[in-house]
Design an enzyme around this catalytic site. Structure first.
Site, PDB file in Angstrom:
ATOM      1  N   THR A   2       0.737  -1.363  -0.161  1.00  0.00           N
ATOM      2  CA  THR A   2       0.542  -0.035  -0.113  1.00  0.00           C
ATOM      3  C   THR A   2       1.037   1.815   0.214  1.00  0.00           C
ATOM      4  OG1 THR A   2      -1.577  -1.434   1.436  1.00  0.00           O
ATOM      5  CG2 THR A   2      -1.833   1.076   1.577  1.00  0.00           C
ATOM      6  N   HIS A  15      -8.310  -6.557   2.363  1.00  0.00           N
ATOM      7  CA  HIS A  15      -7.449  -7.425   2.627  1.00  0.00           C
ATOM      8  C   HIS A  15      -7.470  -8.439   2.606  1.00  0.00           C
ATOM      9  CE1 HIS A  15      -3.564  -7.651   3.869  1.00  0.00           C
ATOM     10  NE2 HIS A  15      -2.870  -6.151   3.770  1.00  0.00           N
ATOM     11  N   ASP A  42      -4.724  -0.950  -5.189  1.00  0.00           N
ATOM     12  CA  ASP A  42      -3.080   0.018  -4.548  1.00  0.00           C
ATOM     13  C   ASP A  42      -1.927  -1.248  -4.992  1.00  0.00           C
ATOM     14  OD1 ASP A  42      -3.986  -2.324  -2.857  1.00  0.00           O
ATOM     15  OD2 ASP A  42      -3.268  -1.139  -1.700  1.00  0.00           O
TER      16      ASP A  42
END
Ligand code: GP9
Ligand code: MN
Length: 420
Positions: free
Chosen positions: A82, A197, A256
């Site tokens: 990230t 995530h 990302d």
């Protein structure tokens, strides 16, 4: 030393891509909000599970004519994940080949977007529902000149609201809104979403979206978690409209980095219906990039680009000249935009070929081809990485003073939790 900075400067200036006059300054003076879309890969756009779109909101943006949707946009992150993506958005430089620039180079001199925009009276802020020290953000953000860092201290981190490292995207987006509205305008800001995530498992009651049906739990759950993020993004847009900020704010959304690693190639074969060889795995490094600039006609774009290209694109929309800054990317909307897109490991992709591990593949059919004609492209990709690496590794921006730019003094920045 000064000979290093001179050769870097010469290379970058020789490769400068002029802004496209059709877009330059079209969003002058507007606010900017970046949304970092955790682990979101492009294969999910328009994908359906049991006949239901996984990301209906993002799909609607991908097909409207108001928002730019870059279909051939790639993450270029390394081990800093990230934080590497953030670094590219704010600096248009590559992250490090090993380790994390946020962790090991946080005391360097940077000429970041928040810093560049100060002369136009922009205030800058980061929103992230995790603790300040993760990825050394509390240190790095001062070197980047961020005025405010809204970290976990500003959010209701109660059990129901958190997953993995921190806030789930919906309460995060909701609780961020008053903080966003508290900023003086114009602002340059970023939201770092978090709940999509690895390993993507949702809490009971947070989703009724179907999981995929492979033998791999991680892959199956990814779709539920991405669907939840998509709902949070729609909520963000609704709030922005309600607040009146929407018509005066550029919104940039970017995946990302990948979410599904090569450990899951077997299940991913079922998802995309193709064997995941080196070529296909490289194609899967596409992440979505959306740019909504009020009043600017958008649409889906085929242009090949990478994370380092976003900053010059956005600065040019804002009417900020970039030719005196040492940025390695090139404006995605420029006629001179460069379409050799290096990955952090030296592999690269162009509109015609993909290079992995020194082998070359045709983008037409994914078949390996003779590499004789491609040495020049390969050299271009490697040179770009090494020019950027020398800026970062040797802290060369110390020696570079763009005209009219005021350097950041990190001691000028204080966040509420600082004890000093
Ligand atoms: C944590 C967030 C996610 O704050 O940055 O971490 P990453 O994707 O880098 O593992
Ligand atoms: Mn991430």
């Amino acid at each position: 030393d000064s000979s290093d900075i001179t050769s870097v400067e010469n290379y970058i200036k020789a490769n400068y891509a002029e802004p496209n006059p059709a877009y330059f300054g079209k969003a002058e003076g507007m606010n900017v909000v970046y949304l970092s879309l955790e682990s979101l890969q492009s294969f999910i756009i328009d994908y359906e599970i049991d006949g239901q779109e996984v990301t209906p909101f993002l799909n609607s943006l991908a097909h409207d004519n108001e928002t730019f949707y870059f279909k051939n946009y790639f993450h270029q992150t390394g081990q800093g994940k990230t934080s590497d993506a953030e670094f590219m958005m704010d600096n248009s430089l590559y992250p490090m080949a090993q380790g994390s620039v946020y962790v090991s180079k946080a005391q360097n001199t940077f000429q970041s977007a928040p810093a560049i925009l100060k002369k136009d009276d922009y205030v800058s802020a980061v929103f992230h529902g995790n603790y300040k020290t993760f990825w050394n953000r509390n240190v790095m953000y001062k070197s980047l000149g961020y005025d405010k860092f809204f970290d976990a201290e500003y959010y209701d981190m109660s059990e129901d609201n958190i997953k993995n490292y921190g806030m789930k995207d919906k309460p995060f987006v909701e609780e961020s809104q008053p903080l966003l509205e508290s900023l003086e305008q114009p602002f340059y800001s970023k939201y770092i979403l978090l709940s999509n995530h690895f390993p993507f498992k949702m809490d009971e009651g947070d989703t009724d979206f179907p999981a995929a049906d492979t033998d791999d739990k991680v892959v199956n759950q990814y779709f539920q978690s991405a669907h939840y993020m998509d709902e949070a993004l729609e909520q963000f847009f609704d709030q922005l409209k309600e607040s009146g900020l929407y018509d005066n704010t550029i919104v940039v959304m970017y995946g990302d980095h990948y979410g599904i690693s090569e450990n899951h190639n077997q299940a991913m074969k079922e998802i995309i219906g193709k064997d995941i060889d080196d070529y296909e795995y490289a194609q899967l490094q596409r992440v979505p990039l959306f740019i909504h600039a009020p009043g600017v006609k958008g649409g889906a774009k085929d242009t090949y680009g990478g994370a380092v290209d976003v900053m010059p694109t956005v600065l040019h929309l804002l009417g900020v000249d970039t030719k005196d800054y040492l940025q390695i990317g090139s404006d995605l909307l420029s006629k001179d935009h460069r379409e050799v897109i290096p990955f952090r490991n030296g592999d690269f992709i162009t509109p015609n070929i993909t290079s992995v591990n020194g082998k070359y593949y045709s983008n037409e059919d994914g078949q390996e081809i003779e590499g004789d004609g491609f040495a020049e492209l390969s050299k271009q990709a490697k040179t770009e990485l090494s020019i950027s690496d020398s800026i970062v590794n040797k802290d060369l921006l110390r020696f570079y003073k763009p005209e009219g730019y005021t350097p950041i003094d990190r001691d000028d920045y204080h966040y509420i939790y600082d004890k000093d």
